[in-house]
Design a protein around this motif. Structure first.
Motif, mmCIF file in Angstrom:
data_model
loop_
_atom_site.group_PDB
_atom_site.id
_atom_site.type_symbol
_atom_site.label_atom_id
_atom_site.label_comp_id
_atom_site.label_asym_id
_atom_site.label_seq_id
_atom_site.Cartn_x
_atom_site.Cartn_y
_atom_site.Cartn_z
ATOM 1 N N GLU A 1 -17.700 -25.114 -19.519
ATOM 2 C CA GLU A 1 -16.377 -25.205 -19.618
ATOM 3 C C GLU A 1 -16.387 -25.970 -17.723
ATOM 4 O OE1 GLU A 1 -13.965 -21.062 -19.481
ATOM 5 O OE2 GLU A 1 -16.231 -20.117 -19.158
ATOM 6 N N ASP A 2 -15.140 -26.791 -18.348
ATOM 7 C CA ASP A 2 -14.785 -28.223 -17.529
ATOM 8 C C ASP A 2 -14.374 -26.896 -15.319
ATOM 9 O OD1 ASP A 2 -14.902 -30.632 -15.724
ATOM 10 O OD2 ASP A 2 -12.867 -30.959 -16.069
ATOM 11 N N GLY A 3 -15.228 -28.076 -15.197
ATOM 12 C CA GLY A 3 -14.995 -27.352 -13.424
ATOM 13 C C GLY A 3 -15.618 -25.770 -13.240
ATOM 14 N N ILE A 4 -16.255 -25.145 -13.975
ATOM 15 C CA ILE A 4 -16.691 -23.350 -14.191
ATOM 16 C C ILE A 4 -17.958 -24.071 -13.864
ATOM 17 C CG2 ILE A 4 -16.883 -21.522 -14.317
ATOM 18 C CD1 ILE A 4 -14.831 -22.198 -16.275
ATOM 19 N N PHE A 5 -18.637 -23.169 -12.676
ATOM 20 C CA PHE A 5 -20.466 -23.243 -12.671
ATOM 21 C C PHE A 5 -20.798 -21.976 -12.746
ATOM 22 C CE2 PHE A 5 -18.130 -26.730 -11.077
ATOM 23 C CZ PHE A 5 -19.600 -27.827 -11.145
ATOM 24 N N GLU A 6 -21.935 -21.015 -12.412
ATOM 25 C CA GLU A 6 -22.615 -20.070 -12.555
ATOM 26 C C GLU A 6 -23.352 -20.384 -11.131
ATOM 27 O OE1 GLU A 6 -25.048 -17.816 -15.580
ATOM 28 O OE2 GLU A 6 -22.753 -17.383 -16.076
ATOM 29 N N ALA A 7 -23.197 -18.812 -10.789
ATOM 30 C CA ALA A 7 -24.781 -18.152 -9.384
ATOM 31 C C ALA A 7 -25.404 -17.593 -10.153
ATOM 32 C CB ALA A 7 -24.194 -18.856 -7.989
ATOM 33 N N LYS A 8 -25.975 -17.428 -9.976
ATOM 34 C CA LYS A 8 -27.368 -16.028 -9.641
ATOM 35 C C LYS A 8 -26.703 -14.631 -8.376
ATOM 36 C CE LYS A 8 -31.433 -18.627 -10.664
ATOM 37 N NZ LYS A 8 -32.665 -17.913 -10.846
ATOM 38 N N PHE A 9 -26.536 -14.320 -9.045
ATOM 39 C CA PHE A 9 -25.622 -12.748 -8.045
ATOM 40 C C PHE A 9 -26.336 -11.805 -7.839
ATOM 41 C CE2 PHE A 9 -21.593 -10.736 -5.974
ATOM 42 C CZ PHE A 9 -21.521 -10.994 -4.889
ATOM 43 N N PHE A 10 -26.277 -10.643 -7.491
ATOM 44 C CA PHE A 10 -26.205 -9.090 -7.536
ATOM 45 C C PHE A 10 -25.979 -8.603 -6.749
ATOM 46 C CE2 PHE A 10 -30.009 -12.521 -8.282
ATOM 47 C CZ PHE A 10 -31.100 -11.380 -9.662
ATOM 48 N N ARG A 11 -25.932 -7.118 -7.252
ATOM 49 C CA ARG A 11 -25.379 -5.881 -6.472
ATOM 50 C C ARG A 11 -26.498 -4.837 -6.277
ATOM 51 N NH1 ARG A 11 -19.912 -6.702 -6.941
ATOM 52 N NH2 ARG A 11 -19.055 -8.718 -8.580
ATOM 53 N N SER A 12 -26.181 -4.218 -5.091
ATOM 54 C CA SER A 12 -27.309 -2.954 -4.828
ATOM 55 C C SER A 12 -26.254 -1.396 -4.585
ATOM 56 C CB SER A 12 -28.021 -3.250 -3.424
ATOM 57 O OG SER A 12 -29.100 -2.003 -3.165
ATOM 58 N N LYS A 13 -26.560 -0.678 -4.757
ATOM 59 C CA LYS A 13 -26.318 0.341 -4.809
ATOM 60 C C LYS A 13 -26.903 1.518 -3.198
ATOM 61 C CE LYS A 13 -21.943 0.493 -7.305
ATOM 62 N NZ LYS A 13 -20.455 0.232 -6.466
ATOM 63 N N ASP A 14 -28.179 0.840 -3.450
ATOM 64 C CA ASP A 14 -28.423 1.760 -2.640
ATOM 65 C C ASP A 14 -29.206 1.002 -1.137
ATOM 66 O OD1 ASP A 14 -30.828 0.401 -3.363
ATOM 67 O OD2 ASP A 14 -31.776 1.105 -4.565
ATOM 68 N N ASN A 15 -28.347 0.076 -0.552
ATOM 69 C CA ASN A 15 -28.410 -0.023 1.118
ATOM 70 C C ASN A 15 -29.756 -1.418 0.816
ATOM 71 O OD1 ASN A 15 -27.528 1.169 3.187
ATOM 72 N ND2 ASN A 15 -28.008 2.465 2.362
ATOM 73 N N GLY A 16 -29.726 -2.389 -0.388
ATOM 74 C CA GLY A 16 -30.181 -3.402 -0.693
ATOM 75 C C GLY A 16 -31.361 -2.790 -1.174
ATOM 76 N N LYS A 17 -32.101 -1.332 -1.294
ATOM 77 C CA LYS A 17 -33.879 -1.420 -1.733
ATOM 78 C C LYS A 17 -33.947 -2.109 -3.360
ATOM 79 C CE LYS A 17 -33.956 2.326 1.129
ATOM 80 N NZ LYS A 17 -34.298 4.030 1.524
ATOM 81 N N ASP B 1 -12.480 -9.944 -6.423
ATOM 82 C CA ASP B 1 -12.907 -9.695 -7.113
ATOM 83 C C ASP B 1 -13.850 -9.110 -6.924
ATOM 84 O OD1 ASP B 1 -14.429 -11.846 -8.095
ATOM 85 O OD2 ASP B 1 -12.602 -11.793 -9.998
ATOM 86 N N ARG B 2 -14.969 -8.938 -5.511
ATOM 87 C CA ARG B 2 -15.831 -8.379 -5.326
ATOM 88 C C ARG B 2 -17.579 -8.998 -6.013
ATOM 89 N NH1 ARG B 2 -15.278 -2.436 -3.843
ATOM 90 N NH2 ARG B 2 -17.779 -2.269 -3.480
ATOM 91 N N GLY B 3 -16.348 -9.616 -6.000
ATOM 92 C CA GLY B 3 -18.105 -11.476 -6.074
ATOM 93 C C GLY B 3 -18.005 -12.088 -7.311
ATOM 94 N N LYS B 4 -17.127 -10.960 -8.354
ATOM 95 C CA LYS B 4 -17.061 -11.975 -9.298
ATOM 96 C C LYS B 4 -17.216 -13.063 -9.801
ATOM 97 C CE LYS B 4 -16.582 -6.811 -11.590
ATOM 98 N NZ LYS B 4 -17.840 -6.644 -11.979
ATOM 99 N N THR B 5 -15.624 -13.695 -9.680
ATOM 100 C CA THR B 5 -15.124 -15.033 -9.196
ATOM 101 C C THR B 5 -14.933 -15.743 -7.950
ATOM 102 O OG1 THR B 5 -13.146 -14.557 -9.839
ATOM 103 C CG2 THR B 5 -14.315 -14.993 -11.618
ATOM 104 N N TRP B 6 -15.153 -16.324 -7.631
ATOM 105 C CA TRP B 6 -15.122 -17.130 -6.804
ATOM 106 C C TRP B 6 -14.197 -18.964 -6.782
ATOM 107 C CZ3 TRP B 6 -16.997 -14.907 -2.206
ATOM 108 C CH2 TRP B 6 -18.015 -14.193 -2.455
ATOM 109 N N HIS B 7 -13.271 -19.064 -6.157
ATOM 110 C CA HIS B 7 -11.953 -20.183 -6.110
ATOM 111 C C HIS B 7 -12.640 -20.881 -4.877
ATOM 112 C CE1 HIS B 7 -10.892 -18.318 -10.324
ATOM 113 N NE2 HIS B 7 -11.147 -17.584 -9.916
ATOM 114 N N TYR B 8 -12.110 -22.130 -4.914
ATOM 115 C CA TYR B 8 -12.463 -23.350 -3.638
ATOM 116 C C TYR B 8 -10.612 -22.510 -3.639
ATOM 117 C CZ TYR B 8 -9.961 -27.272 -1.319
ATOM 118 O OH TYR B 8 -10.377 -28.456 -0.275
#
Length: 419
Positions: free
Chosen positions: A155-171, A232-239
């Motif tokens: 999709e034009d203008g849409i990029f993807e980045a590796k993203f992670f979530r943690s529920k245990d203080n990053g362990k 939306d808690r990091g799911k999408t990011w807009h300029y």
């Protein structure tokens, strides 16, 4: 705004030394006054540290005491040994691939290398989110490098980045790729995400990005610093906006890049930005003899770290002001006392402090000089790991093999002068 003007490195070192020498001596009878260092519970700051002149620096209204220095991540082969640190809500600290549960006294291997973008929501939420650096090198690992690369989608203008979530203080963490939306005009430029995710009072998130058009006119070849927003808690990011851009046709620096964002209690957002301070010895600072790669600026130039401020959550920005004579990869930490501590590097590692939210800065404090690794030399960061105690993390390179570096940490106690 009161800003120290750019001056020669020798002048800075001399002024720091003179300031330390002229610092006030304890008043008569002060020997019976309790030493605040002896009262701090942190293991890394010993009472004798506050009495050793080489360990004590005075800046207006503050006494800075250098405590213990320890090797945290043993020597390892790295293309980019950036020093990163994060303190989680439960008090755990992570540096590179090491984690401490006892305020830095001991360290154990973590499940992954710390990402420079790591952010944790306040309690009781506690979710940890982060982008992952996807840089790689044929010569050595690039893990821990600041940049986060974007991958084009269909999709034009849409990029993807590796993203992670943690529920245990990053362990542990789970993959949840994020989508990044860039406007027409910059979506085909070379750009990367960089540094911290920060949270605003309304619950939205900001992250910085820098980009440039390598084939454009001079002002487009220089980096410009942008800010992206997520609701939306990091799911999408807009300029959201452009923090700073150098529109001149003169190649006077890199432009603006390596931005570190800081949100103040009143909602103001600060952006600390690199504009140059490269070095000829870096393997990442030349075109390897390939004449088809056009280098848009002189890498030998030393240009300031700039500070820009937004009053409306990052929508608009004030004019950037220089706050140092040089520097790369600035990192800003607002301590519980309200003091802002800023670290930056190259040449050497430096600390400086502001007690009025960046309106003025005390004398700059040098604390380490090192050989340069292939890239990311003097990339340092800091975290307040106990009240008044900063852990400053940086690389120490093997003088016989600049591909080998350890990650070390130095503890600093920041106390009001005269307490």
């Amino acid at each position: 705004m009161r800003i120290y003007p750019p001056v020669h490195l020798r002048t800075i070192l001399l002024s720091v030394a003179v300031f330390i020498c002229l610092a006030p001596t304890p008043a008569e009878g002060a020997e019976n006054k309790p030493d605040p260092v002896s009262e701090t519970p942190h293991w890394s700051i010993l009472p004798e540290h506050g009495q050793a002149k080489p360990r004590v620096t005075y800046v207006p209204g503050l006494k800075i005491i250098r405590g213990t220095t320890q090797v945290i991540a043993p020597e390892h082969r790295s293309f980019c040994p950036a020093g990163s640190v994060f303190t989680f809500n439960n008090g755990d600290i992570q540096v590179h691939d090491q984690r401490s549960t006892d305020s830095g006294k001991t360290w154990e291997p973590a499940g992954h290398i710390l990402e420079n973008s790591t952010y944790q929501y306040p309690t009781p939420d506690n979710e940890v989110i982060m982008f992952q650096s996807s840089f790689s090198s044929e010569d050595a690992t690039g893990e821990g490098r600041p940049e986060v690369s974007l991958v084009k989608t269909e999709e034009d203008g849409i990029f993807e980045a590796k993203f992670f979530r943690s529920k245990d203080n990053g362990k542990t963490r789970e993959s949840d790729p994020a989508r990044v939306y860039l406007p027409e005009g910059i979506r085909d430029w070379r750009g990367v995400l960089c540094r911290k995710i920060v949270g605003l009072p309304d619950g939205s998130l900001l992250v910085s990005m820098y980009t440039r058009n390598e084939k454009g006119p001079v002002h487009e070849k220089k980096f410009r610093s942008l800010v992206l927003r997520s609701t939306d808690r990091g799911k999408t990011w807009h300029y959201l906006s452009t923090i700073a851009v150098d529109h001149s046709e003169e190649a006077r620096g890199e432009g603006f890049d390596e931005t570190s964002l800081l949100v103040l209690p009143d909602g103001r957002v600060q952006a600390y930005m690199r504009s140059g301070a490269s070095y000829q010895g870096s393997m990442g600072s030349h075109n390897y003899g390939d004449e088809t790669v056009d280098m848009p600026f002189g890498y030998a130039k030393q240009t300031p770290v700039y500070l820009a401020t937004s009053l409306d959550g990052g929508v608009t920005w004030g004019t950037p002001d220089p706050i140092t004579p040089f520097g790369t990869w600035p990192d800003a930490q607002r301590m519980k006392s309200g003091v802002i501590a800023v670290t930056y590097g190259r040449p050497g590692n430096w600390l400086m402090f502001s007690q009025d939210d960046g309106m003025s800065w005390g004398p700059i404090m040098p604390f380490f000089q090192d050989l340069y690794p292939p890239d990311c030399g003097n990339y340092i960061s800091t975290s307040e790991i106990a009240p008044g105690v900063l852990l400053v993390v940086y690389a120490r390179t093997n003088p016989n093999d600049h591909w080998q570096s350890s990650i070390v940490g130095t503890y600093f106690h920041v106390v009001p002068d005269g307490e």
